[in-house]
Design a protein around this motif. Sequence first.
Motif, PDB file in Angstrom:
ATOM      1  N   PRO A 152      85.050 106.430  44.366  1.00 55.86           N
ATOM      2  CA  PRO A 152      83.651 106.240  44.747  1.00 55.86           C
ATOM      3  C   PRO A 152      83.311 104.843  45.229  1.00 55.86           C
ATOM      4  N   LEU A 153      84.024 103.818  44.757  1.00 52.82           N
ATOM      5  CA  LEU A 153      83.730 102.453  45.199  1.00 52.82           C
ATOM      6  C   LEU A 153      84.116 102.266  46.665  1.00 52.82           C
TER       7      LEU A 153
ATOM      8  N   TRP B 205      76.102 106.969  43.154  1.00 52.86           N
ATOM      9  CA  TRP B 205      75.872 107.193  41.724  1.00 52.86           C
ATOM     10  C   TRP B 205      75.044 108.457  41.514  1.00 52.86           C
ATOM     11  N   PHE B 206      73.981 108.615  42.272  1.00 51.77           N
ATOM     12  CA  PHE B 206      73.159 109.828  42.174  1.00 51.77           C
ATOM     13  C   PHE B 206      73.954 111.060  42.594  1.00 51.77           C
ATOM     14  N   PHE B 207      74.743 110.934  43.655  1.00 45.87           N
ATOM     15  CA  PHE B 207      75.538 112.048  44.156  1.00 45.87           C
ATOM     16  C   PHE B 207      76.527 112.521  43.102  1.00 45.87           C
ATOM     17  N   GLN B 208      77.213 111.591  42.472  1.00 44.15           N
ATOM     18  CA  GLN B 208      78.196 111.938  41.464  1.00 44.15           C
ATOM     19  C   GLN B 208      77.547 112.582  40.240  1.00 44.15           C
TER      20      GLN B 208
ATOM     21  N   SER C 120      79.056 101.265  36.963  1.00 45.96           N
ATOM     22  CA  SER C 120      79.052 102.591  36.355  1.00 45.96           C
ATOM     23  C   SER C 120      80.055 103.513  37.035  1.00 45.96           C
ATOM     24  N   LEU C 121      80.125 103.450  38.370  1.00 43.31           N
ATOM     25  CA  LEU C 121      81.082 104.279  39.107  1.00 43.31           C
ATOM     26  C   LEU C 121      82.519 103.861  38.804  1.00 43.31           C
TER      27      LEU C 121
END
Length: 284
Positions: free
Chosen positions: A161-162, A209-212, A266-267
């Motif tokens: 994700p990063l 973050w929202f997507f995950q 957080s990711l």
Amino acid sequence: MATGTASKRLRSIFVFLTIALGLSLLYWWFFVLRERGVLPFDPSSNLMGAARGYGPTLAALVATAAFFGRRGLLELWMRVKKWRVSTRLLALALLGPMVGNLIVLFGAHLAGTEMSLDLESTPLPKLVLIFLFFAVVDGPLGEEIGWRGFLLPRLLERTGPLVASTVVGLIWYLWHLPLYIATGRFEMTLAFLVGYLVNNLSFSFLHTWFFQRSGGSVFLAVLFHTAGNYFVFLSITLFPGLDQAPTTRPAYLAVLTLAGLGAGISLWRNPRLEGKRHERAVDR
């Protein structure tokens, strides 16, 4: 993953980027033609101006249909209409930008900015309609189906994700620049270009973050994008002196950068998609 599948994914991304970025450059070129007297109309004053933000969505639909067919379009539609996510995520997507702008307002007040409240020029019913306008015309619906509905999940199939957030953020940034140059909305100074890059990267990490956490909801991305644009507009509208305050843009960028860093950390700590767990909690 099979080589053929990986090749199809890469080719679909290439087609998506060619269409999305190509339409953005084309819109800029229309303004060049207008300035040279070749184009007899103003591109921003007709349907073309209203549709300028729909390049990513159009690119997503074309690339998905070409490479993944009806099944791919169905999967994309399922992401778009995925509104059944946790209440916490919905509240955070809607109210998070409001809190960020309140912090900016408070900082401007502490810095001595004249903060006279103007409630007469924009009545409440109009403010509600403006929120819907921002969602449909100002970018979110035209962009997020492409950025978070198509591009981000394709990248997440191959990278973490990063990295995916960084790539989407950079492309998002490059897509915006011709549109801003065309309309002259911002002065293309080095400070603006660097600040806007940080802005897009920070928002990209927050979107991921929202997507995950939502299991891949594009609906949530549209809501968050709309709220971000809307509360900036609302702050400037209700407090006319805010836009000219020297602390406003640095404070906004600082708040957004901190939020983006928090999302990135957080990711990094928990990169896996958590949406199925939230989905079960909502369905109970």
